[in-house]
Design a protein around this motif. Structure first.
Motif, mmCIF file in Angstrom:
data_model
loop_
_atom_site.group_PDB
_atom_site.id
_atom_site.type_symbol
_atom_site.label_atom_id
_atom_site.label_comp_id
_atom_site.label_asym_id
_atom_site.label_seq_id
_atom_site.Cartn_x
_atom_site.Cartn_y
_atom_site.Cartn_z
ATOM 1 N N TYR A 219 0.836 -1.202 0.000
ATOM 2 C CA TYR A 219 0.000 0.000 0.000
ATOM 3 C C TYR A 219 0.872 1.254 0.000
ATOM 4 O O TYR A 219 1.968 1.281 0.572
ATOM 5 C CB TYR A 219 -0.909 0.021 1.230
ATOM 6 C CG TYR A 219 -1.956 -1.063 1.241
ATOM 7 C CD1 TYR A 219 -3.115 -0.942 0.492
ATOM 8 C CD2 TYR A 219 -1.775 -2.215 2.012
ATOM 9 C CE1 TYR A 219 -4.084 -1.945 0.516
ATOM 10 C CE2 TYR A 219 -2.723 -3.218 2.021
ATOM 11 C CZ TYR A 219 -3.878 -3.077 1.279
ATOM 12 O OH TYR A 219 -4.824 -4.060 1.287
ATOM 13 N N THR A 220 0.344 2.290 -0.626
ATOM 14 C CA THR A 220 0.999 3.602 -0.627
ATOM 15 C C THR A 220 -0.030 4.671 -0.263
ATOM 16 O O THR A 220 -1.235 4.477 -0.449
ATOM 17 C CB THR A 220 1.594 3.932 -2.006
ATOM 18 O OG1 THR A 220 0.531 3.951 -2.991
ATOM 19 C CG2 THR A 220 2.643 2.924 -2.411
ATOM 20 N N LEU A 221 0.457 5.788 0.256
ATOM 21 C CA LEU A 221 -0.388 6.947 0.540
ATOM 22 C C LEU A 221 0.035 8.064 -0.408
ATOM 23 O O LEU A 221 1.201 8.463 -0.433
ATOM 24 C CB LEU A 221 -0.228 7.395 1.990
ATOM 25 C CG LEU A 221 -0.886 8.735 2.355
ATOM 26 C CD1 LEU A 221 -2.400 8.668 2.166
ATOM 27 C CD2 LEU A 221 -0.542 9.136 3.784
ATOM 28 N N ALA A 222 -0.934 8.543 -1.192
ATOM 29 C CA ALA A 222 -0.660 9.609 -2.159
ATOM 30 C C ALA A 222 -1.325 10.905 -1.697
ATOM 31 O O ALA A 222 -2.480 10.896 -1.255
ATOM 32 C CB ALA A 222 -1.178 9.223 -3.543
ATOM 33 N N LEU A 223 -0.579 12.004 -1.778
ATOM 34 C CA LEU A 223 -1.073 13.329 -1.403
ATOM 35 C C LEU A 223 -0.932 14.264 -2.601
ATOM 36 O O LEU A 223 0.116 14.294 -3.253
ATOM 37 C CB LEU A 223 -0.273 13.893 -0.230
ATOM 38 C CG LEU A 223 -0.148 13.039 1.033
ATOM 39 C CD1 LEU A 223 0.829 13.694 2.008
ATOM 40 C CD2 LEU A 223 -1.503 12.853 1.688
ATOM 41 N N MET A 224 -1.969 15.037 -2.892
ATOM 42 C CA MET A 224 -1.895 16.122 -3.874
ATOM 43 C C MET A 224 -1.974 17.430 -3.102
ATOM 44 O O MET A 224 -2.988 17.726 -2.461
ATOM 45 C CB MET A 224 -3.043 16.017 -4.876
ATOM 46 C CG MET A 224 -3.058 17.117 -5.929
ATOM 47 S SD MET A 224 -1.687 17.017 -7.086
ATOM 48 C CE MET A 224 -2.205 15.630 -8.107
ATOM 49 N N HIS A 225 -0.897 18.217 -3.112
ATOM 50 C CA HIS A 225 -0.842 19.431 -2.286
ATOM 51 C C HIS A 225 0.149 20.418 -2.903
ATOM 52 O O HIS A 225 0.991 20.063 -3.742
ATOM 53 C CB HIS A 225 -0.455 19.083 -0.850
ATOM 54 C CG HIS A 225 0.761 18.199 -0.725
ATOM 55 N ND1 HIS A 225 1.245 17.757 0.477
ATOM 56 C CD2 HIS A 225 1.614 17.649 -1.647
ATOM 57 C CE1 HIS A 225 2.304 16.992 0.301
ATOM 58 N NE2 HIS A 225 2.553 16.929 -0.998
ATOM 59 N N TRP A 226 0.046 21.671 -2.451
ATOM 60 C CA TRP A 226 0.948 22.713 -2.944
ATOM 61 C C TRP A 226 0.991 23.872 -1.961
ATOM 62 O O TRP A 226 0.184 23.930 -1.023
ATOM 63 C CB TRP A 226 0.524 23.198 -4.323
ATOM 64 C CG TRP A 226 -0.926 23.598 -4.410
ATOM 65 C CD1 TRP A 226 -1.494 24.746 -3.943
ATOM 66 C CD2 TRP A 226 -1.979 22.853 -5.004
ATOM 67 N NE1 TRP A 226 -2.836 24.781 -4.205
ATOM 68 C CE2 TRP A 226 -3.169 23.607 -4.866
ATOM 69 C CE3 TRP A 226 -2.057 21.612 -5.650
ATOM 70 C CZ2 TRP A 226 -4.384 23.188 -5.348
ATOM 71 C CZ3 TRP A 226 -3.280 21.182 -6.128
ATOM 72 C CH2 TRP A 226 -4.434 21.966 -5.975
ATOM 73 N N ILE A 227 1.926 24.780 -2.201
ATOM 74 C CA ILE A 227 2.043 25.975 -1.369
ATOM 75 C C ILE A 227 1.602 27.184 -2.182
ATOM 76 O O ILE A 227 1.490 27.131 -3.415
ATOM 77 C CB ILE A 227 3.491 26.173 -0.868
ATOM 78 C CG1 ILE A 227 4.451 26.373 -2.048
ATOM 79 C CG2 ILE A 227 3.918 25.002 0.003
ATOM 80 C CD1 ILE A 227 5.865 26.748 -1.635
ATOM 81 N N GLY A 228 1.371 28.275 -1.473
ATOM 82 C CA GLY A 228 0.987 29.506 -2.144
ATOM 83 C C GLY A 228 2.188 30.177 -2.803
ATOM 84 O O GLY A 228 3.344 29.956 -2.426
ATOM 85 N N ASP B 280 8.459 26.082 6.840
ATOM 86 C CA ASP B 280 9.916 25.945 6.888
ATOM 87 C C ASP B 280 10.550 27.312 6.632
ATOM 88 O O ASP B 280 11.340 27.503 5.722
ATOM 89 C CB ASP B 280 10.382 24.938 5.837
ATOM 90 C CG ASP B 280 11.856 24.619 5.988
ATOM 91 O OD1 ASP B 280 12.419 24.929 7.053
ATOM 92 O OD2 ASP B 280 12.431 24.070 5.037
ATOM 93 N N GLY B 281 10.157 28.260 7.436
ATOM 94 C CA GLY B 281 10.649 29.620 7.255
ATOM 95 C C GLY B 281 9.745 30.603 7.955
ATOM 96 O O GLY B 281 8.736 30.241 8.568
ATOM 97 N N SER B 282 10.094 31.892 7.832
ATOM 98 C CA SER B 282 9.329 32.927 8.531
ATOM 99 C C SER B 282 8.380 33.679 7.622
ATOM 100 O O SER B 282 7.523 34.416 8.095
ATOM 101 C CB SER B 282 10.292 33.932 9.189
ATOM 102 O OG SER B 282 11.142 34.515 8.204
ATOM 103 N N ASP B 283 8.520 33.531 6.290
ATOM 104 C CA ASP B 283 7.646 34.245 5.372
ATOM 105 C C ASP B 283 6.237 33.670 5.441
ATOM 106 O O ASP B 283 6.022 32.495 5.751
ATOM 107 C CB ASP B 283 8.174 34.144 3.944
ATOM 108 C CG ASP B 283 9.473 34.913 3.761
ATOM 109 O OD1 ASP B 283 9.764 35.769 4.618
ATOM 110 O OD2 ASP B 283 10.190 34.636 2.779
ATOM 111 N N ALA B 284 5.273 34.529 5.118
ATOM 112 C CA ALA B 284 3.884 34.096 5.080
ATOM 113 C C ALA B 284 3.727 32.993 4.035
ATOM 114 O O ALA B 284 4.194 33.125 2.904
ATOM 115 C CB ALA B 284 2.966 35.272 4.761
ATOM 116 N N THR B 285 3.103 31.919 4.438
ATOM 117 C CA THR B 285 2.982 30.753 3.557
ATOM 118 C C THR B 285 1.582 30.189 3.667
ATOM 119 O O THR B 285 1.013 30.118 4.760
ATOM 120 C CB THR B 285 4.002 29.664 3.952
ATOM 121 O OG1 THR B 285 5.312 30.198 3.865
ATOM 122 C CG2 THR B 285 3.888 28.457 3.037
#
Length: 503
Positions: A410-419, A486-491
């Motif tokens: 079995y695998t777990l697949a994620l579809m995601h992104w950042i702004g 993973d940082g201080s900028d707005a995300t």
């Protein structure tokens, strides 16, 4: 009071063995209680509403405090034998569903409890090879003679012709037939019926119509439910014909065999829970079981006028016990196990077009959804109504699913992104507390499948590979995802879809 430790469970069932203790904490019996949950969509009345079918089963075993001794005996008294069992169940559910008590067992009968379950598994394979070979050869000889004669005038005429022929033929043949076959068969059956020797049982409900109760009582030789009138001394006034069944020729006769050996009764009830109003919290159900056992005694009185004295416990002195179940998560227990034939189709959840159980809101509180195949549950916090987090609140996702095998990868697949313009996002994952790791998401929407998709291998059974592992268990599995900047900028982080697949 009874122990209420957490219930052990299988795919759909919560159950526990309970020691029944009275108010003095003295054990007087045992109970085996189980609950089974089935999730479905209620489409009655041209609607579509989340619903659950909950089945409760309780088996109550109460022995005679004085064990039966085979062989000859001289007894002028039978003391403190089980005579009445009273049991009731109260159901409580969160989110205010409509609750319908569909059936109870047993109902009312006077005179057998039997439950049976059968399961069979058959499998077989066949393999056959058939070879045929041969040769043929033939020789044909033919012979013929033709003779004619006659007269031509006075001159005789004669002729004779002979012929001979010979032919040869030969051939070979060879064939091979291979056949393979396999078959499997699985059967499961269950049935229940009841007939009680010398006892009676009565099923009933309370005024709400959803909380069932049962009353079992000895019916022969002394019907303790009917003949329980107490005299001034506290003894029970018995009719003459009942005394005749308890006394003969100076002997005290025994009670029913169930009372002598101990009682063992099984009760079941089935409820339908339909959620017509919006669900705002986890759908849970809990039960309260009330179990009471009344004992009776009868013995020789030493007088001829009333040769038998009989007593029956009152409510204040009967052994009573209350058993509480934990709050059972209906959506978790109602999840169906994964099947190899339809893993991806039954678990895939696209958050932009899904039928939410608890939809996400701008408050970024708990949201929950179950996949169309009822095989994957997703609970999340920190997301708005577009499943986007700005990390103003703790952002996490919990996935729950059930695995029935030990060999599928079995695998777990994620579809995601950042702004756009934001720092990368770290997704820390944990599987059953057995393994953990971190994914880094640094692609914005639309940067292709590689940039927007991540895959976690939950099981890899290739023992020749350096990545051979198995994070899963046969049973219920939990994967926890925790998202942090993973940082201080707005995300901004968006989770678009999840699915369980096969590697």
């Amino acid at each position: 009071m009874a122990d209420t430790a957490s219930f052990a469970s299988n795919f759909f069932t919560a159950r526990k063995n309970v020691t029944l203790t009275n108010v003095q904490n003295v054990p007087f019996g045992h109970a085996v209680i189980s609950y089974q949950v089935q999730r479905f969509r209620d489409v009655a009345d041209l609607g579509s509403r989340p619903a659950y079918l909950v089945t409760m089963s309780q088996r109550v075993v109460i022995p005679n405090a004085t064990p039966y001794t085979p062989g000859p005996n001289q007894s002028d008294a039978y003391l403190n034998y089980p005579a009445i069992l009273q049991a009731g169940v109260t159901i409580t559910a969160s989110n205010g569903p409509d609750i319908v008590l569909r059936n109870i067992f047993p109902r009312t009968l006077n005179a057998q409890v039997s439950t049976s379950q059968s399961q069979s598994n058959e499998s077989g394979s066949t393999h056959s090879v058939q070879n045929t070979s041969g040769s043929n050869q033939s020789t044909v000889n033919s012979y013929g003679v033709s003779t004619s004669w006659g007269l031509s005038g006075t001159t005789p005429m004669f002729s004779q012709t002979s012929q001979h022929g010979q032919s040869f033929s030969s051939g070979t043949m060879q064939s091979q037939t291979n056949a393979n076959g396999s078959s499997s068969n699985q059967n499961f059956g269950a049935s229940q019926s009841m007939s009680i020797k010398d006892w009676s049982s009565y099923g009933m409900t309370d005024s709400s119509g959803i909380n069932p109760g049962w009353l079992f009582g000895q019916a022969y030789p002394w019907d303790v439910l009917q003949y329980n009138q107490s005299g001034g001394s506290g003894d029970i006034n018995l009719p003459d014909f009942v005394i005749a069944q308890l006394y003969d020729s100076g002997m005290a006769l025994p009670p029913s065999q169930l009372s002598q050996f101990g009682i063992d009764f099984t009760m079941t009830a089935n409820w339908l829970l339909v959620y017509n109003d919006p669900i705002t919290a986890d759908e849970t159900v809990s039960f309260e079981h009330q179990i009471a056992c009344y004992t009776a005694s009868h013995q020789l009185s030493g007088t001829s006028t009333d040769p038998i004295t009989a007593t029956l416990q009152a409510t204040s002195t009967a052994n009573a016990c209350s058993v509480s179940s934990p709050a059972l998560s209906l959506s978790a227990y109602g999840l169906a196990p994964l099947t190899a034939a339809a893993v991806s189709q039954s678990t895939a959840i696209g958050f932009s077009a899904t039928n939410w159980t608890i939809p996400p809101t701008s408050a970024r509180g708990l949201c929950k959804v179950v996949s169309p195949g009822d095989t994957l549950q997703v609970e999340a916090t920190g997301f708005d109504d577009t499943m986007t987090s700005d990390f103003s609140a703790t952002t996490s996702v919990t996935l729950t699913f059930k695995v029935p095998d030990h060999n599928l990868a079995y695998t777990l697949a994620l579809m995601h992104w950042i702004g756009a313009g934001g720092d990368p996002v770290e997704v820390a994952w944990d599987v059953n507390g057995k393994a953990s790791g971190t994914l880094v998401v640094d692609s914005v929407q639309g940067e292709g499948a590689q940039g927007n998709a991540s895959v976690i291998a939950l099981r890899d059974n290739d023992f020749t590979s350096m990545s051979f592992h198995d994070y899963l268990v046969v049973g219920t599995n939990t994967v926890t995802l925790t998202m942090t900047r993973d940082g201080s900028d707005a995300t901004a982080y968006t989770l678009h879809a999840v699915a369980i697949g096969l590697g």
